[in-house]
Design an enzyme around this catalytic site. Structure first.
Site, PDB file in Angstrom:
ATOM      1  N   LYS A  54      81.187 -12.418 104.946  1.00 17.59           N
ATOM      2  CA  LYS A  54      79.917 -13.496 105.129  1.00 17.59           C
ATOM      3  C   LYS A  54      79.584 -14.497 104.231  1.00 17.59           C
ATOM      4  O   LYS A  54      79.729 -15.585 103.991  1.00 17.59           O
ATOM      5  CB  LYS A  54      78.904 -13.037 105.930  1.00 17.59           C
ATOM      6  N   GLN A  98      72.698  -6.783 109.649  1.00 18.23           N
ATOM      7  CA  GLN A  98      73.710  -6.591 109.915  1.00 18.23           C
ATOM      8  C   GLN A  98      73.457  -5.313 110.220  1.00 18.23           C
ATOM      9  O   GLN A  98      72.649  -4.485 110.275  1.00 18.23           O
ATOM     10  CB  GLN A  98      74.605  -5.796 108.511  1.00 18.23           C
ATOM     11  N   ASP A 121      72.417 -14.920 114.580  1.00 18.79           N
ATOM     12  CA  ASP A 121      73.147 -14.401 115.497  1.00 18.79           C
ATOM     13  C   ASP A 121      73.276 -14.197 117.350  1.00 18.79           C
ATOM     14  O   ASP A 121      73.517 -14.209 118.209  1.00 18.79           O
ATOM     15  CB  ASP A 121      72.957 -12.943 115.276  1.00 18.79           C
TER      16      ASP A 121
HETATM   17  N1  GUN Z   1      78.095  -5.891 113.592  1.00 19.96           N
HETATM   18  C1  GUN Z   1      78.890  -6.223 113.835  1.00 19.96           C
HETATM   19  N2  GUN Z   1      78.623  -7.475 114.190  1.00 19.96           N
HETATM   20  C2  GUN Z   1      77.832  -8.304 114.121  1.00 19.96           C
HETATM   21  C3  GUN Z   1      77.536  -9.250 114.156  1.00 19.96           C
HETATM   22  O1  GUN Z   1      78.056 -10.261 115.043  1.00 19.96           O
HETATM   23  N3  GUN Z   1      75.902  -9.406 113.753  1.00 19.96           N
HETATM   24  C4  GUN Z   1      75.704  -7.945 113.333  1.00 19.96           C
HETATM   25  N4  GUN Z   1      74.264  -8.487 113.149  1.00 19.96           N
HETATM   26  N5  GUN Z   1      75.568  -7.685 113.123  1.00 19.96           N
HETATM   27  C5  GUN Z   1      76.941  -7.454 113.932  1.00 19.96           C
END
Ligand code: GUN
Length: 296
Positions: A54, A98, A121
């Site tokens: 990311k 996350q 998100d």
């Molecule tokens: N963990 C796995 N996929 C995601 C996601 O799309 N967003 C977040 N915040 N955590 C994750």
């Protein structure tokens, strides 16, 4: 006939290219550099890989990237303090914490502490609610990516029968809601659904998001249907190595479907691209800029 393979790698590169162009306009015309903060608590290896990817993509798109790492012993108060600081930081337009979080931390409390306009998100209940009633909202990245791929391949989705297999808050439910907003006739199937094979066979659009390796077989699929496979499952091979498979049995499905996303290389790459796209959306909304005017 073999299905058209929807190439998520190529499509996500196009989306990231558009985002980079939008960032350039925001910087040069409006004097704004979009900023995305990612909070990682603990040492989960898969989460570390996601977060690294990311950050790299954020920098490549020309945005500001801030990574905040906390130890897996961090308290809920410490995580909330970081979120509150980021909420107040004007150089940050998107905040992502996350998941999963260590067990001593209440995930819902943390998500609810994120300013809804910075919730890239799309997990905050304000965004879930706004999206459900058709108001402007931040939309979860994976479902947003699936809708982009579907519209790119099929054009207008209205009137099509869509079946979403899986009812998670992150994918299944928002996916169904977005398909409804595109005027599809939507069914959500899940572990308690009776005759799930027949339900799937009614789908013009079949979205698999259950997290069960190769559960959906070719004979569950209507000839010519468009199949979006959200699953990413690591399974053991006979030689002791592992490989990634989706929730759909690709080899049997590709002989029946009209189009299908592969695993890997389908939905997966779209998620980060949509995170960047959501950060642009958040930046524009926070600064009263019409997003559609950025690229003329
Ligand atoms: N963990 C796995 N996929 C995601 C996601 O799309 N967003 C977040 N915040 N955590 C994750």
């Amino acid at each position: 006939m073999s299905a058209h393979i929807i190439d998520g790698k190529e499509f996500s590169a196009r989306v990231r290219g558009t985002v980079a162009d939008q960032v350039k306009v925001l910087r040069e015309k409006h004097g704004i550099t979009p900023g995305l903060a990612v909070v990682l608590v603990g040492e989960d290896p898969a989460s570390q890989v996601y977060v690294r990817n990311k950050n790299r993509s954020t920098v490549e798109a020309g945005m500001k990237s801030e990574e905040i790492k906390l130890p897996d012993t961090a308290t809920e108060e410490e995580v909330l303090a970081v979120v509150n600081r980021l909420n107040e930081d004007e150089s940050i337009h998107g905040i992502l914490v996350q998941l999963p979080l260590p067990s001593q931390i209440d995930e819902t409390a943390v998500i609810d502490a994120i300013a809804p306009e910075k919730d890239v998100d799309g997990f905050h209940v304000i965004n879930t609610g706004r999206q459900a009633v058709g108001l402007p909202a931040m939309v979860p990245c994976t479902p947003r990516g699936c809708i982009m791929m579907l519209k790119d391949h099929l054009g207008d989705l209205s009137g099509l029968n869509a079946v979403v297999v899986g009812r998670s808050n992150i994918v299944g439910k928002p996916m169904a809601s977005l398909l409804l907003a595109e005027s599809c006739t939507v069914t959500i199937a899940h572990s308690r659904t009776k005759n799930i094979e027949d339900v799937c066979r009614g789908a013009d659009i079949l979205v698999a998001a259950v997290g069960r390796p190769e559960m959906i077989k070719g004979e569950w699929i209507k000839a010519g249907a468009t199949v979006i496979d959200v699953g990413i499952n690591r399974i053991a091979k006979d030689d002791g190595k592992t490989r990634l498979v989706g929730d759909v049995e690709f080899d049997s499905a590709k002989d029946v479907a009209g189009a299908i996303t592969p695993v890997p290389g389908g939905v997966g790459p779209m998620t980060i691209a949509c995170l960047l796209a959501n950060t642009i959306t958040a930046t524009c909304r926070m600064n009263d800029i019409e997003e559609a005017t950025l690229l003329g």
